[in-house]
Motif scaffolding. Structure first.
Motif, PDB file in Angstrom:
ATOM      1  N   VAL A   1       0.841  17.372   1.852  1.00  0.00           N
ATOM      2  CA  VAL A   1       1.744  16.640   0.964  1.00  0.00           C
ATOM      3  C   VAL A   1       2.941  17.474   0.539  1.00  0.00           C
ATOM      4  O   VAL A   1       3.977  16.928   0.133  1.00  0.00           O
ATOM      5  N   GLU A   2       2.808  18.812   0.636  1.00  0.00           N
ATOM      6  CA  GLU A   2       3.939  19.674   0.283  1.00  0.00           C
ATOM      7  C   GLU A   2       3.749  21.032   0.929  1.00  0.00           C
ATOM      8  O   GLU A   2       2.620  21.512   1.081  1.00  0.00           O
ATOM      9  N   GLN A   3       4.856  21.652   1.337  1.00  0.00           N
ATOM     10  CA  GLN A   3       4.778  23.011   1.866  1.00  0.00           C
ATOM     11  C   GLN A   3       6.108  23.719   1.680  1.00  0.00           C
ATOM     12  O   GLN A   3       7.160  23.094   1.571  1.00  0.00           O
ATOM     13  N   GLY A   4       6.029  25.050   1.639  1.00  0.00           N
ATOM     14  CA  GLY A   4       7.228  25.858   1.472  1.00  0.00           C
ATOM     15  C   GLY A   4       6.847  27.277   1.120  1.00  0.00           C
ATOM     16  O   GLY A   4       5.670  27.673   1.202  1.00  0.00           O
ATOM     17  N   ALA A   5       7.832  28.077   0.726  1.00  0.00           N
ATOM     18  CA  ALA A   5       7.579  29.449   0.298  1.00  0.00           C
ATOM     19  C   ALA A   5       6.718  29.443  -0.962  1.00  0.00           C
ATOM     20  O   ALA A   5       6.835  28.542  -1.800  1.00  0.00           O
ATOM     21  N   VAL A   6       5.834  30.429  -1.080  1.00  0.00           N
ATOM     22  CA  VAL A   6       4.917  30.491  -2.227  1.00  0.00           C
ATOM     23  C   VAL A   6       5.681  30.428  -3.546  1.00  0.00           C
ATOM     24  O   VAL A   6       5.305  29.684  -4.463  1.00  0.00           O
ATOM     25  N   ARG A   7       6.759  31.185  -3.643  1.00  0.00           N
ATOM     26  CA  ARG A   7       7.520  31.223  -4.897  1.00  0.00           C
ATOM     27  C   ARG A   7       8.064  29.840  -5.246  1.00  0.00           C
ATOM     28  O   ARG A   7       7.996  29.412  -6.401  1.00  0.00           O
ATOM     29  N   ASP A   8       8.584  29.125  -4.241  1.00  0.00           N
ATOM     30  CA  ASP A   8       9.143  27.792  -4.504  1.00  0.00           C
ATOM     31  C   ASP A   8       8.065  26.816  -4.943  1.00  0.00           C
ATOM     32  O   ASP A   8       8.258  26.042  -5.888  1.00  0.00           O
ATOM     33  N   ILE A   9       6.922  26.841  -4.252  1.00  0.00           N
ATOM     34  CA  ILE A   9       5.843  25.894  -4.573  1.00  0.00           C
ATOM     35  C   ILE A   9       5.277  26.157  -5.962  1.00  0.00           C
ATOM     36  O   ILE A   9       5.016  25.225  -6.735  1.00  0.00           O
ATOM     37  N   PHE A  10       5.096  27.424  -6.308  1.00  0.00           N
ATOM     38  CA  PHE A  10       4.470  27.760  -7.595  1.00  0.00           C
ATOM     39  C   PHE A  10       5.441  27.601  -8.769  1.00  0.00           C
ATOM     40  O   PHE A  10       5.006  27.285  -9.881  1.00  0.00           O
ATOM     41  N   HIS A  11       6.735  27.795  -8.524  1.00  0.00           N
ATOM     42  CA  HIS A  11       7.707  27.713  -9.620  1.00  0.00           C
ATOM     43  C   HIS A  11       8.418  26.365  -9.682  1.00  0.00           C
ATOM     44  O   HIS A  11       8.934  25.988 -10.740  1.00  0.00           O
ATOM     45  N   ASN A  12       8.440  25.647  -8.562  1.00  0.00           N
ATOM     46  CA  ASN A  12       9.142  24.369  -8.544  1.00  0.00           C
ATOM     47  C   ASN A  12       8.363  23.342  -7.714  1.00  0.00           C
ATOM     48  O   ASN A  12       8.862  22.840  -6.702  1.00  0.00           O
TER      49      ASN A  12
ATOM     50  N   HIS B   1      13.277  16.940   1.899  1.00  0.00           N
ATOM     51  CA  HIS B   1      13.592  18.357   1.726  1.00  0.00           C
ATOM     52  C   HIS B   1      14.021  18.636   0.293  1.00  0.00           C
ATOM     53  O   HIS B   1      14.787  17.874  -0.306  1.00  0.00           O
ATOM     54  N   ILE B   2      13.502  19.727  -0.250  1.00  0.00           N
ATOM     55  CA  ILE B   2      13.911  20.228  -1.559  1.00  0.00           C
ATOM     56  C   ILE B   2      14.467  21.613  -1.314  1.00  0.00           C
ATOM     57  O   ILE B   2      13.724  22.546  -0.992  1.00  0.00           O
ATOM     58  N   GLY B   3      15.764  21.775  -1.420  1.00  0.00           N
ATOM     59  CA  GLY B   3      16.350  23.074  -1.091  1.00  0.00           C
ATOM     60  C   GLY B   3      16.301  23.329   0.405  1.00  0.00           C
ATOM     61  O   GLY B   3      16.253  22.404   1.225  1.00  0.00           O
TER      62      GLY B   3
END
Length: 338
Positions: A244-255, A318-320
């Motif tokens: 349902v969602e994927q990306g860099a760890v920092r992006d997922i955890f902070h945003n 896409h987010i960012g």
């Protein structure tokens, strides 16, 4: 001799590329759609985490990559490209030859992963069957790796059987065996689940050090968000067989962009700042995966669900630059801002 430079991989594309993967299990009650339209990349030299509740398909995805599926499993669509070649289209023997060589796995339960009637020494020597060299050379490499993972006095312990070791020590042996062959891709299926909190931290740090030393990629399956934040470069969030969602760890955890990701993070005990007797939970249960599904799979548990969620399957938005999520809310927000 085995090529030590084989762990390097061309930067032209991901080391592992899972594209629109669909997998069913045949059961007396009907077909269970365990994985649906799963797409995931594992770049060379990076650690990619997969998180989600029990029953979300994390381990099923890991076992599909390794080709360790039961007879009632059926891949109905998609591809798994490893070093540019589709694992699903390989002859069975060619794919088996990759296991314990370029592909290696750490299993969830270290007791069942090891043969209880054979010594650690014999199992560690046998796993090097792809390598040339004498038995004494393979034994020396096994001892060196046992020492590296923190087994005390490996010279005397290597002749022992798995039941002579504690759970934490057995898991260290499993890690040593998986990395002894210097794989290009290591699949770790919840390798810290059976361990207490102190041992879990030690094992995570050990994996992180060894991954950097060897330079391999890691597909790390876990329900522990803290372990993923510590170890991984990227993360994919799975729910009921879908990413349902994927990306860099920092992006997922902070945003976090998907309501399910936000709900998971809110349930993480490590984020609770005040002492409480009641831990937060996600209301409802993971839905049955029998039969076809229409609309968003998370809608019955989502506090922000609306009519569109009942009718349409969400696509990736896409987010960012490097984050994607499957949620109609992201499209609605885009329409409003436009």
């Amino acid at each position: 001799m085995r090529r030590d430079d084989s762990i390097s991989h061309t930067s032209a594309g991901p080391l592992l590329e899972i594209c629109d993967l669909n997998l069913d299990f045949g059961t007396p009650r009907g077909r269970v759609h365990a994985l649906r339209n799963v797409s995931l990349d594992v770049p060379a030299g990076q650690v990619v985490g997969i998180v989600g509740e029990s029953g979300s398909g994390k381990s099923t995805l890991a076992y599909t990559v390794m080709g360790l599926l039961p007879e009632n499993a059926d891949v109905t669509a998609g591809s798994i490209l490893f070093e540019g070649k589709d694992l699903l289209k390989m002859p069975a023997q060619v794919r088996r030859n990759l296991l314990g060589d370029r592909l290696s796995m750490i299993f969830q339960d270290p007791m069942t992963a090891l043969n209880p009637v054979r010594t650690i020494e014999s199992q560690m020597i046998d796993i090097q069957h792809h390598d040339q060299g004498s038995r004494s050379e393979k034994r020396a490499r096994a001892l060196a790796m046992l020492h590296r993972v923190g087994i005390p006095d490996p010279e005397s312990r290597v002749g022992a059987y798995p039941h002579h070791f504690s759970g934490g020590m057995r898991q260290r042996v499993c890690i040593a065996m998986a990395l002894l062959v210097k794989p290009v891709l290591l699949v770790a299926d919840e390798p810290t689940t059976a361990l207490d909190a102190t041992l879990e931290v030690q094992i995570i740090h050990l994996l992180k050090e060894l991954q950097k030393e060897i330079g391999c990629s890691v597909l790390f399956v876990s329900h522990h968000l803290g372990a993923v934040a510590e170890l991984c470069d990227r993360v994919a969030v799975m729910y009921a067989g879908e990413v349902v969602e994927q990306g860099a760890v920092r992006d997922i955890f902070h945003n976090p962009a998907h309501p399910y990701t936000r709900a998971l993070l809110e349930c993480d005990p490590g984020r609770i700042k005040k002492s409480t007797r009641t831990l937060p939970t996600i209301p409802g249960e993971v839905p049955s995966l029998l039969g076809s599904k229409k609309g968003c799979i998370f809608r019955t548990r989502c506090p922000q669900a609306f009519n569109r969620c009942l009718q349409e399957n969400p696509v990736e938005y896409h987010i960012g630059l490097d984050q994607v999520a499957r949620c109609h809310l992201l499209d609605e927000e885009r329409l409003v801002s436009a």
